[in-house]
Write a protein that holds these residues in place. Structure first.
Motif, mmCIF file in Angstrom:
data_model
loop_
_atom_site.group_PDB
_atom_site.id
_atom_site.type_symbol
_atom_site.label_atom_id
_atom_site.label_comp_id
_atom_site.label_asym_id
_atom_site.label_seq_id
_atom_site.Cartn_x
_atom_site.Cartn_y
_atom_site.Cartn_z
ATOM 1 N N ASP A 66 -5.846 8.600 1.237
ATOM 2 C CA ASP A 66 -4.496 8.495 1.209
ATOM 3 C C ASP A 66 -4.532 7.061 1.955
ATOM 4 O O ASP A 66 -5.611 6.432 2.483
ATOM 5 N N GLY A 67 -3.063 6.495 1.990
ATOM 6 C CA GLY A 67 -3.019 5.159 2.551
ATOM 7 C C GLY A 67 -3.374 4.770 3.706
ATOM 8 O O GLY A 67 -3.874 3.630 4.273
ATOM 9 N N TYR A 68 -3.321 5.676 4.745
ATOM 10 C CA TYR A 68 -3.774 5.636 6.041
ATOM 11 C C TYR A 68 -5.353 5.112 6.203
ATOM 12 O O TYR A 68 -5.719 4.107 6.808
ATOM 13 N N THR A 69 -5.861 5.861 5.445
ATOM 14 C CA THR A 69 -7.456 5.758 5.370
ATOM 15 C C THR A 69 -7.791 4.536 4.627
ATOM 16 O O THR A 69 -8.413 3.544 4.985
ATOM 17 N N LEU A 98 0.764 -1.239 -0.017
ATOM 18 C CA LEU A 98 0.026 0.002 -0.041
ATOM 19 C C LEU A 98 0.700 1.499 -0.109
ATOM 20 O O LEU A 98 1.444 1.407 0.892
ATOM 21 N N ASP A 99 0.797 1.902 -1.127
ATOM 22 C CA ASP A 99 1.523 3.304 -1.273
ATOM 23 C C ASP A 99 0.761 4.131 -0.136
ATOM 24 O O ASP A 99 -0.595 4.055 -0.106
ATOM 25 N N ALA A 120 2.721 -1.021 4.110
ATOM 26 C CA ALA A 120 2.859 0.519 3.574
ATOM 27 C C ALA A 120 4.121 0.556 2.951
ATOM 28 O O ALA A 120 5.327 0.021 3.410
ATOM 29 N N VAL A 121 4.245 1.379 1.654
ATOM 30 C CA VAL A 121 5.325 1.498 1.004
ATOM 31 C C VAL A 121 5.431 3.356 1.133
ATOM 32 O O VAL A 121 4.734 3.957 0.730
ATOM 33 N N THR A 122 6.443 3.459 1.969
ATOM 34 C CA THR A 122 6.474 5.176 2.265
ATOM 35 C C THR A 122 7.849 5.528 1.993
ATOM 36 O O THR A 122 9.006 4.796 2.350
ATOM 37 N N SER A 123 7.978 6.752 1.688
ATOM 38 C CA SER A 123 9.292 7.398 1.114
ATOM 39 C C SER A 123 10.072 7.832 2.742
ATOM 40 O O SER A 123 9.441 8.027 3.593
#
Ligand code: MN
Length: 132
Positions: free
Chosen positions: A60-63, A52-53, A81-84
């Motif tokens: 957004d991904g959190y939601t 999940l980006d 999660a795929v996070t920068s």
């Protein structure tokens, strides 16, 4: 049977790279370009893992993670999660939203698959513990 990974990602290049690496390593990939599509796809195809980006258009991904976690049938499906790396606080928020962990962006082709496998392994172990 190949394991199915649902990739929710709006960036073409990231989606291309992720899909390439997963397919090359024997996974089947289904992709969604936004959160709504991703939630629908997750309910429909019951993936074995969701990548999940976090930065997505609309929701957004959190939601997305919180909504995915409301579906009890996806309880044993790791949502990663795929996070920068630059986004400080992203990881904590991702975990609070129900993600099982995170993989850092930019995707490192040398370590990406081992990270994916690590989350699969953790999910299997967790499932075993739940049964005890
Ligand atoms: Mn994005």
């Amino acid at each position: 049977m190949k394991k199915k990974v649902l990739v929710i990602e709006d960036n073409e290049q990231n989606l291309y790279l992720t899909t390439f690496l997963l397919e090359k390593n024997g996974f089947a990939v289904v992709s969604a370009k936004n959160g709504h599509e991703g939630i629908l796809a997750a309910n429909e195809i019951r993936p074995d893992m969701i990548l999940l980006d976090i930065q997505l258009p609309q929701i957004d991904g959190y939601t997305v993670a919180r909504r995915l976690r409301k579906n009890r049938e996806l309880d044993n499906v790791p949502v990663v999660a795929v996070t920068s790396y630059a986004m400080v606080g992203d990881r904590e928020r991702a975990l609070e939203s129900g993600c099982s962990g995170y993989i850092e962006k930019p995707i490192n082709p040398d370590t990406f698959i081992s990270e994916v496998k690590k989350y699969f392994k953790e999910a299997v172990e967790k499932k075993g513990e739940d049964k005890k």
